[in-house]
Scaffold this active site. Structure first.
Site, PDB file in Angstrom:
ATOM      1  N   GLU A 115       0.853  -1.043  -0.085  1.00  0.00           N
ATOM      2  CA  GLU A 115       0.066  -0.002   0.006  1.00  0.00           C
ATOM      3  C   GLU A 115       0.966   1.199   0.091  1.00  0.00           C
ATOM      4  OE1 GLU A 115      -3.191  -0.056  -0.418  1.00  0.00           O
ATOM      5  OE2 GLU A 115      -3.337  -2.448  -0.278  1.00  0.00           O
TER       6      GLU A 115
ATOM      7  N   CYS B 145      -2.076   9.757   2.538  1.00  0.00           N
ATOM      8  CA  CYS B 145      -1.795   8.963   1.331  1.00  0.00           C
ATOM      9  C   CYS B 145      -2.474   9.321   0.101  1.00  0.00           C
ATOM     10  CB  CYS B 145      -1.307   7.681   1.446  1.00  0.00           C
ATOM     11  SG  CYS B 145      -2.706   6.582   1.931  1.00  0.00           S
TER      12      CYS B 145
END
Length: 470
Positions: free
Chosen positions: A210, A244
């Site tokens: 991720e 993010c």
């Protein structure tokens, strides 16, 4: 203190004993984790405040509540998720029992980041537990208070033989990666992600990465400028921009930019007051290293609002940059801070071409009242996730997978997708020991009659085709 090798060996022994395989054990651990979150909310909030000066409001909605909801989702659905998945059969296998069995991989390693040091460590861990794995958590040393708290709390609530927390920095992570794990889940930057994948390859260990990237946000002339400004400003400056899936930069025409910038300026004053540094609703940069990196990016383009810095306070004012060029430093890396560049484009085609010249992002956003514009951007681009007329909200729905593509990562999680990520899907066929005449059709010596029979009983027909018997 046990070495990483001893910890991994202890968890391997526990997994091989079979204790994690039952639904009862998994539910007990998930409920214990829920109790951990409920009974220690104050301590969790305090750790997040020490690490990031994160406002309690943000900590509750993005860390505590999010994690509790993920746990409850797993508790509510675990029995259904664990059921075997029965599959379609051919004529020759009609009497067989054919299904997919969801099995735990074994011992998993979960390496978390510093920006959401509770949620982004525990959310994949919930999936690992629900799927019946043992797991080692490696929280980030960059957020030491949250990491230390997790290392103290987890052994008090969860089975010590099956789950462990290893704190430390590069040395400890390197030692962990030398061990053979059955699954590795990493959240962090692309550079370290490549190191993780290289280490996993030595043992042929599957991974989920991720990662991040520069998430584009296209603002169309048809959008509601005021609403758009509020939603973009909230998403960009949430957690001091250290998110993010925050919009990394805006693409719009010069005419749209001339309306958007004043609206953003108004939003920032509305959100944080005339002096944002005094606002209790704005966090801080995680450390001096990242502060200096971000400060250097302020030289790109022209500051429309913000730009103030205070190294001692690790503070950078929420900043909007205009007249930004594609070649400017701020456009060469994921910003991961309270800076929003606006890049002018002539039209939607130029915006899409701009996005497609760069690596595939973790998220992609478009603001428009015109469904054709939204569909055009959706169909002609690629990203881990997509959201129109808002930012970040796509990850709040557990029925949607969360993950990247290309440089922004691989694999997915949240809700059932977390369970599936940490589950090996074992193909199972239970056949009768009898019915040998049917089985004998495939044995040598081969004959044309047997071949015709096998073709007739196993061939998959196209839908809509008509079977004619001559």
């Amino acid at each position: 203190m046990s070495s990483t090798k001893e910890v991994a060996a202890r968890l391997r022994e526990a997994f091989n004993s079979g204790k994690t395989r039952t639904a009862e054990f998994r539910l007990k651990q998930l409920k214990a984790m829920l109790n951990l979150m409920k009974e220690n909310e104050g301590a969790l909030l305090e750790a997040l405040k020490k690490d990031l000066r994160k406002p309690n409001f943000e900590s509750i909605i993005s860390e505590v509540l999010f994690t509790k909801n993920e746990i409850v989702c797993a508790i509510n659905n675990l029995t259904e998720w664990m059921k075997p998945e029965y599959v379609e059969k051919t004529l020759v296998t009609k009497l067989d029992t054919c299904f997919i069995k969801k099995e735990p991989f074994g011992v998993a390693l979960i390496i978390g980041p510093w920006n959401y040091p509770i949620q982004l460590v525990l959310t994949p861990f919930i999936g690992a537990v629900a799927a019946g794995n043992c797991a080692i958590l490696k929280p980030s040393e960059v957020s030491p208070n949250s990491s230390q708290l997790l290392s103290e709390l987890l052994p008090k609530y969860l089975d010590k033989d099956c789950f462990a927390v290893v704190c430390g920095g590069v040395k400890e992570t390197t030692e962990l990666l030398e061990e053979k794990f059955d699954y590795i889940f990493f959240t962090g930057g692309t550079h370290v992600g490549k190191i993780i994948m290289t280490a996993a390859a030595k043992h042929l260990t599957p991974v989920s990465l991720e990662l991040g990237g520069k998430n584009p946000c296209y603002v169309d002339k048809s959008c509601d400028i005021n609403n758009t400004a509020h939603r973009i400003a909230w998403a960009r400056f949430l957690n001091m921009g250290q998110t993010c899936i925050a919009p990394d930069y805006v693409l719009c025409t010069k005419a749209v930019r001339e309306e958007l910038v004043p609206a953003l300026i108004n939003c920032l004053e509305e959100f944080y007051g005339k002096n944002p540094q005094e606002s209790e609703d704005l966090g801080r940069i995680i450390n001096e290293k990242h502060f200096n990196r971000l400060k250097a990016l302020l030289s790109s383009g022209k500051v429309a609002v913000g730009g103030q810095t205070d190294e001692k306070d690790k503070y950078i004012a929420p900043t909007v940059l205009v007249d930004v060029k594609e070649t400017d430093p701020v456009m060469q890396e994921e910003i991961f801070g309270p800076i929003l560049p606006i890049v002018d484009v002539e039209n939607i085609d130029e915006a899409i071409a701009f996005m497609n010249r760069h690596e595939k992002p973790l998220a992609l956003y478009v603001y428009s009242a015109d469904n054709k514009v939204v569909k055009d951007v959706l169909e002609r681009t690629s990203s881990g996730g997509f959201c129109s007329n808002d930012c970040i909200m796509q990850m709040t729905l557990f029925s949607l997978p969360f993950g990247g593509v290309g440089d922004s990562g691989m694999g997915m999680y949240h809700g059932r997708f977390s369970f599936d990520t940490f589950s090996h899907k074992r193909a199972c066929m239970l056949r009768s020991a009898g019915m040998e005449k049917i089985s004998a059709l495939r044995y040598p010596p081969y004959g044309s009659h047997n071949l015709s029979t096998i073709e007739w009983t196993t061939e998959i027909k196209e839908k809509g085709s008509v079977c004619c018997i001559m």
